[in-house]
Design a protein around this motif. Structure first.
Motif, PDB file in Angstrom:
ATOM      1  N   UNK A 152       0.434  -1.293  -0.228  1.00 39.90           N
ATOM      2  CA  UNK A 152      -0.449   0.200  -0.131  1.00 39.90           C
ATOM      3  C   UNK A 152       0.713   1.421   0.046  1.00 39.90           C
ATOM      4  N   UNK A 153       1.524   1.162   0.483  1.00 36.78           N
ATOM      5  CA  UNK A 153       3.069   2.441   1.073  1.00 36.78           C
ATOM      6  C   UNK A 153       3.726   2.204  -0.504  1.00 36.78           C
ATOM      7  N   UNK A 154       3.803   1.371  -1.599  1.00 37.48           N
ATOM      8  CA  UNK A 154       4.536   1.716  -2.583  1.00 37.48           C
ATOM      9  C   UNK A 154       3.520   1.736  -3.378  1.00 37.48           C
ATOM     10  N   UNK A 155       2.333   2.096  -3.304  1.00 34.58           N
ATOM     11  CA  UNK A 155       1.111   2.258  -4.206  1.00 34.58           C
ATOM     12  C   UNK A 155       1.238   3.486  -4.223  1.00 34.58           C
ATOM     13  N   UNK A 156       1.258   3.578  -2.936  1.00 38.57           N
ATOM     14  CA  UNK A 156       0.215   5.289  -2.742  1.00 38.57           C
ATOM     15  C   UNK A 156       1.617   6.836  -3.257  1.00 38.57           C
ATOM     16  N   UNK A 157       2.625   5.816  -2.579  1.00 38.56           N
ATOM     17  CA  UNK A 157       3.790   7.048  -2.297  1.00 38.56           C
ATOM     18  C   UNK A 157       4.594   6.669  -3.219  1.00 38.56           C
ATOM     19  N   UNK A 158       4.956   5.871  -4.023  1.00 33.14           N
ATOM     20  CA  UNK A 158       5.834   5.862  -5.621  1.00 33.14           C
ATOM     21  C   UNK A 158       5.356   5.476  -7.201  1.00 33.14           C
ATOM     22  N   UNK A 159       4.023   4.232  -6.472  1.00 32.17           N
ATOM     23  CA  UNK A 159       3.214   4.300  -8.119  1.00 32.17           C
ATOM     24  C   UNK A 159       2.871   5.969  -8.714  1.00 32.17           C
ATOM     25  N   UNK A 160       1.941   5.816  -7.226  1.00 30.20           N
ATOM     26  CA  UNK A 160       0.572   7.038  -7.161  1.00 30.20           C
ATOM     27  C   UNK A 160       1.663   8.456  -7.167  1.00 30.20           C
ATOM     28  N   UNK A 161       1.888   8.734  -6.465  1.00 37.57           N
ATOM     29  CA  UNK A 161       2.506   9.646  -6.201  1.00 37.57           C
ATOM     30  C   UNK A 161       3.986  10.156  -6.781  1.00 37.57           C
ATOM     31  N   UNK A 162       4.938   9.099  -7.077  1.00 41.42           N
ATOM     32  CA  UNK A 162       5.793   9.382  -7.651  1.00 41.42           C
ATOM     33  C   UNK A 162       6.737  10.429  -7.023  1.00 41.42           C
ATOM     34  N   UNK A 163       6.617  10.306  -5.591  1.00 42.15           N
ATOM     35  CA  UNK A 163       7.709  10.904  -4.032  1.00 42.15           C
ATOM     36  C   UNK A 163       9.082  10.580  -4.794  1.00 42.15           C
ATOM     37  N   UNK A 164       9.955  11.403  -4.157  1.00 42.89           N
ATOM     38  CA  UNK A 164      11.600  10.471  -3.417  1.00 42.89           C
ATOM     39  C   UNK A 164      12.620   9.497  -3.113  1.00 42.89           C
ATOM     40  N   UNK A 165      11.003   8.775  -2.379  1.00 41.80           N
ATOM     41  CA  UNK A 165      11.824   7.406  -1.903  1.00 41.80           C
ATOM     42  C   UNK A 165      12.486   7.306  -2.490  1.00 41.80           C
ATOM     43  N   UNK A 166      13.691   6.205  -1.000  1.00 41.12           N
ATOM     44  CA  UNK A 166      14.405   5.551  -1.776  1.00 41.12           C
ATOM     45  C   UNK A 166      14.486   4.076  -3.060  1.00 41.12           C
ATOM     46  N   UNK A 167      14.519   3.815  -3.937  1.00 39.89           N
ATOM     47  CA  UNK A 167      14.199   2.675  -4.745  1.00 39.89           C
ATOM     48  C   UNK A 167      14.829   1.843  -4.448  1.00 39.89           C
ATOM     49  N   UNK A 168      14.951   0.324  -4.367  1.00 40.43           N
ATOM     50  CA  UNK A 168      15.519  -0.714  -4.720  1.00 40.43           C
ATOM     51  C   UNK A 168      15.144  -1.426  -5.559  1.00 40.43           C
ATOM     52  N   UNK A 169      15.197  -2.964  -5.459  1.00 37.54           N
ATOM     53  CA  UNK A 169      14.358  -4.199  -6.273  1.00 37.54           C
ATOM     54  C   UNK A 169      13.387  -3.668  -6.689  1.00 37.54           C
ATOM     55  N   UNK A 170      12.466  -4.074  -5.320  1.00 43.64           N
ATOM     56  CA  UNK A 170      11.104  -4.118  -5.617  1.00 43.64           C
ATOM     57  C   UNK A 170      10.683  -3.053  -6.491  1.00 43.64           C
ATOM     58  N   UNK A 171      11.217  -2.377  -5.926  1.00 43.07           N
ATOM     59  CA  UNK A 171      10.597  -0.980  -6.949  1.00 43.07           C
ATOM     60  C   UNK A 171      10.809  -0.696  -8.593  1.00 43.07           C
ATOM     61  N   UNK A 172      12.354  -1.414  -8.740  1.00 42.59           N
ATOM     62  CA  UNK A 172      12.410  -1.178  -9.769  1.00 42.59           C
ATOM     63  C   UNK A 172      12.075  -2.692 -10.567  1.00 42.59           C
ATOM     64  N   UNK A 173      12.125  -3.690 -10.346  1.00 42.60           N
ATOM     65  CA  UNK A 173      11.414  -4.667 -10.990  1.00 42.60           C
ATOM     66  C   UNK A 173       9.379  -4.146 -11.315  1.00 42.60           C
ATOM     67  N   UNK A 174       8.685  -3.944 -10.381  1.00 42.33           N
ATOM     68  CA  UNK A 174       7.372  -3.209 -10.249  1.00 42.33           C
ATOM     69  C   UNK A 174       7.337  -2.240 -12.033  1.00 42.33           C
ATOM     70  N   UNK A 175       8.271  -1.555 -11.336  1.00 41.15           N
ATOM     71  CA  UNK A 175       8.943   0.062 -12.969  1.00 41.15           C
ATOM     72  C   UNK A 175       8.179  -1.189 -14.213  1.00 41.15           C
ATOM     73  N   UNK A 176       9.510  -2.176 -14.209  1.00 40.91           N
ATOM     74  CA  UNK A 176       9.140  -2.853 -16.004  1.00 40.91           C
ATOM     75  C   UNK A 176       8.551  -3.740 -15.589  1.00 40.91           C
TER      76      UNK A 176
END
Length: 181
Positions: A152-176
């Protein structure tokens, strides 16, 4: 008409033989909270006004609560009901309650968030801290809740709002995955 003497107006410990409450350890978190809030206020001057308003509202409430605690501590100190001792800051009880484990988990979160990314680190932090607090009860439920909260945190903060939270393996895979369908 009743006459009250000085002793009636100043509440004292129930047993005069009891030592005064040690407030030094209890003041650590409020003092750090005030310092962090003041630092935070100084760091948002160039932010949009909506962010500033939100930050000052939340920070103002935190400062108000800390001020109330400081006032209560000053009253207890002036009445002799408390001291600034720190003997209760660390005890054997900390091991039993998991306080040391929570501190270690929090430090690990801060250390590893840049390497592992927001989502994975948040999942690990939530899972470990809830397992520590529950003393190991229902670990599968805790892992499931932690996964849902981290996702839920990923979906709201990184995917929906594209905040500058640190990106890691999971974020890279989900972006791809999202980019490639």
């Amino acid at each position: 008409m009743t006459v009250r003497n000085q002793q009636d107006t100043v509440p004292m410990p129930l047993d005069p033989k009891d030592p005064p409450r040690q407030l030094g350890g209890e003041l650590v978190i409020p003092v750090l909270a005030v310092a962090f809030t003041l630092y935070y206020f100084s760091s948002i001057w160039n932010s949009p006004w909506t962010a500033q308003v939100s930050a000052f509202m939340v920070g103002g409430i935190l400062l108000l609560v800390c001020a109330m605690f400081f006032l209560r501590a000053i009253l207890w100190l002036s009445r002799g009901q408390a001291s600034l001792g720190v003997g209760n800051l660390f005890s054997i009880e900390d091991l039993r309650t998991g306080r040391i484990g929570l501190i270690a988990t929090t430090v690990a979160f801060c250390v590893f968030i840049d390497q592992l990314g927001f989502t994975l680190t948040t999942f690990l932090f939530l899972a470990l801290s809830m397992i520590i607090l529950s003393k190991g009860k229902s670990p599968l439920l805790i892992v499931a809740i932690s996964a849902v909260m981290a996702l839920g945190g990923w979906a709201v903060f990184i995917w929906a709002f594209d905040t500058r939270f640190p990106r890691g393996w999971f974020e890279g895979v989900m972006q791809a995955v999202i980019a490639n369908g």
